[in-house]
Design an enzyme around this catalytic site. Sequence first.
Site, PDB file in Angstrom:
ATOM      1  N   ASP A 219      -8.183 109.290 -23.479  1.00 49.23           N
ATOM      2  CA  ASP A 219      -8.573 109.399 -22.081  1.00 49.23           C
ATOM      3  C   ASP A 219      -8.122 110.736 -21.505  1.00 49.23           C
ATOM      4  OD1 ASP A 219      -5.892 109.182 -21.310  1.00 49.23           O
ATOM      5  OD2 ASP A 219      -6.016 107.036 -20.948  1.00 49.23           O
TER       6      ASP A 219
ATOM      7  N   HIS B 174      -6.773 103.152 -16.919  1.00 48.52           N
ATOM      8  CA  HIS B 174      -7.162 103.829 -18.150  1.00 48.52           C
ATOM      9  C   HIS B 174      -7.616 102.802 -19.187  1.00 48.52           C
ATOM     10  CE1 HIS B 174      -4.219 107.356 -17.104  1.00 48.52           C
ATOM     11  NE2 HIS B 174      -4.984 106.986 -16.093  1.00 48.52           N
TER      12      HIS B 174
END
Length: 370
Positions: free
Chosen positions: A126, A31
């Site tokens: 995200d 991420h």
Amino acid sequence: MVTPTTTTMEAPPPPPPPPHIVIIPTPGMGHLIPLAEFARRLTHLHHDNISITFTTLSSSSNKAEQSILSSLPPSITSLTLPPPPLSDLPSDLKIESLISLALSRSLPSLRHVISSLPDVSALVVDLFGTDAFDVAEEFNIPKYIFFPSTAMTLSLFKHLPDLDRSVSCEYRDSPDPVRLPGCVPLRGSDLLDPVQDRTNDAYKWVLHHTKRYGLADGIFLNSFEDLEPGPIRALTEPGSKPSVYPIGPLVRAGGPGGSEDSTGCLEWLDRQPTGSVLFVCFGSGGTLSVDQLTELAAGLEMSGQRFLWVVKSPSKVSNSSFFSAATSDDPFEFLPEGFVERTKGRGMMVPSWAPQSQVSLSIILIMFLY
């Protein structure tokens, strides 16, 4: 006699302040790295006339992460939120639940940070960060998702709420294929691991986030049309909400900080016969126990196979690399005695992190040679 008058020119208004973006990755190098590259790309496109506050969770802090953050341009400010309370969580909690809870329990700290920043123009999270939308809405800030995976996965996420309503059994047990717009039909058993057990909290968290995707003002997708024409055309059809912007591929060359290979593994790989090397890597969060590490080492040694192994310090907790620094600065300390010497020449071991994009490129070139 006429007295001349003096005309005073009004000063032009000051230019507007540069846009200020807050970016929040949830824990995990998979991420962090794409969002760091997204931040880097924004500063490049705006010739540094943009301000970015890159906000991470302290529970994911480790040396590899710090290397990435320290390599960001000066126009990007990095800050770390205080650690959220997680000690009450069960040890067998799946990673999707853990990272979602880490973010949701960090919202008070995030609220404090955003309230102290001047005129935030947008919030970018995200795929597991949609709970931060609640804070953005409090401050009337546009909110976006950066989706680091494929267009097909994004299509699954956007349609998961509909699948959840229309399929009564586990997806792997459904006799009908899963049909997503612009995608090839999929067997339910081929869907992502966190959606395979609908009774598990991991599935409930994924479903929770996907239901909130419609709240986003836009989704930045780390893919491009030539790679996934069908899914991307379906996702970007006129009138589709939220708007999807294929901006990929955003990839990082080199090690965690973007530097050249400091371990020498690429040079070693270039010296090996074509197609002869086994690459052993369990991803940014994959962690082995001591027994598993020992067994894997024994298997590699007895196989006689050339190998490139990214070795991490062991842990009793699965995916511990997401939430804690390594238990030792030298993961080689946990290898069987004499293993490094006995496999010298045909085995290459890299501590904690490898320049995977270059390693993968070497593997792809080998495939083309065949």
